[in-house]
Write a protein that holds these residues in place. Structure first.
Motif, short mmCIF file in Angstrom:
data_model
loop_
_atom_site.label_atom_id
_atom_site.label_comp_id
_atom_site.label_asym_id
_atom_site.label_seq_id
_atom_site.Cartn_x
_atom_site.Cartn_y
_atom_site.Cartn_z
N THR A 8 34.82 114.66 108.88
CA THR A 8 33.55 114.60 108.17
C THR A 8 33.40 113.22 107.59
O THR A 8 32.27 112.87 106.83
CB THR A 8 33.62 115.51 107.07
N VAL A 13 28.35 110.77 110.65
CA VAL A 13 28.19 111.87 109.79
C VAL A 13 27.42 111.64 108.37
O VAL A 13 26.75 112.00 107.77
CB VAL A 13 29.34 112.83 109.65
N ILE A 78 30.55 118.10 117.95
CA ILE A 78 30.69 117.92 116.72
C ILE A 78 31.70 119.49 116.41
O ILE A 78 31.59 120.30 117.05
CB ILE A 78 29.89 117.94 115.42
N VAL A 82 32.41 119.32 110.72
CA VAL A 82 31.13 118.57 110.62
C VAL A 82 29.82 119.10 110.73
O VAL A 82 29.10 118.65 109.89
CB VAL A 82 31.49 117.51 112.02
N ILE A 86 26.84 118.87 107.71
CA ILE A 86 25.55 118.09 107.96
C ILE A 86 24.49 119.15 108.31
O ILE A 86 23.22 118.78 108.10
CB ILE A 86 25.47 117.37 109.28
#
Length: 265
Positions: A8, A13, A78, A82, A86
């Motif tokens: 992350t 990101v 991902i 992660v 997001i």
């Protein structure tokens, strides 16, 4: 596709988080975030350039990318952590993209015929209302949507979400009220401003010629400039206890009356 992101703290990101949260970052970079397969499909159909696609394999099958016109976009797998960092929506399909925004200037507008129907909203503040207006415009297949004196940028994630991707299906522009009025006058487009003062019932007007229907917010209505520029001020007769309705609802009533007249012309 051979790239993966599991941290992350990755630079990309962090950029996506900034693009989601900060209008200033979107304007500075000319980039914005798209979340969801349907929204991505509509964006590619609207000729938006996709730069990067990130997907979480447990929710999104990479084979589905073959149905999208993603050009030379970078594709990155991902991790769950992660993705949770997001993702903007609570329920989504496991795909997020970074795309290039358009200029959205009134000078860039072009019409397929000489009899356009345009929906204009002045200074709408709530992304949900803007999204609803864009959905109405898409349903009516108007020639353009123009936001006058915008209070937020078009690529706010809340607008994309509430428009269900219709931000990408409409020809859309922003500008100042004065510049938009000058644009409409130069093209001989009749202006009908939804305002109570000196108004006539909306259904008594002729919208079969080049037409722009203009709506304002419930709180402040339209500025004086629209009242003065209008061929006719129009209003929707109210039969209850209040004298106004939600701007997106009003826009729908007015635009579909114009569509009805044009369909039966």
């Amino acid at each position: 596709m051979d790239k993966q992101i599991n941290s992350t703290q990755n630079t990309l990101v962090k950029q996506i988080v900034l693009l989601k949260d900060k209008s200033r970052e979107r304007k500075k970079t000319g980039l914005f975030v798209i979340e969801g397969a349907r929204e991505m499909e509509l964006a590619t159909k609207g000729n938006y350039k996709i730069k990067t696609i990130m997907f979480y394999a447990e929710l999104f099958n990479i084979e589905n990318l073959k149905t999208l016109n993603i050009g030379n976009a970078e594709v990155i797998e991902i991790s769950k952590e992660v993705y949770q960092k997001i993702a903007y929506r609570e329920t989504t399909e496991g795909i997020i993209a970074i795309a290039e925004s358009k200029t959205n200037t009134i000078e860039a507008l072009s019409f397929k015929n000489n009899n356009p129907l345009i929906l204009i909203a002045e200074a709408p503040e709530k992304p949900g209302n803007i999204g609803a207006i864009l959905r109405t415009a898409d349903a009516a297949n108007v020639d353009a949507v123009i936001i006058a004196n915008p209070k937020t940028d078009l690529y706010n994630p809340n607008i994309i979400r509430s428009s269900v991707g219709c931000l990408f299906t409409n020809q859309i522009a922003t500008g100042s009220t004065q510049d938009i009025i000058a644009f409409l006058k130069a093209k001989n487009i009749n202006i009908y401003s939804a305002i109570l003062q000196e108004s006539q019932d909306y259904h008594k007007q002729d919208y079969t010629q080049p037409t722009a229907i203009v709506v304002g917010t419930e709180a402040t209505g339209l500025s004086q400039a629209w009242r003065q520029a209008a061929k006719q001020n129009i209003s929707i007769p109210m039969q209850g206890a209040i004298d106004s309705m939600n701007v997106s609802v009003a826009a729908g009533i007015l635009i579909f009356e114009a569509k009805r007249q044009r369909d039966f012309k």
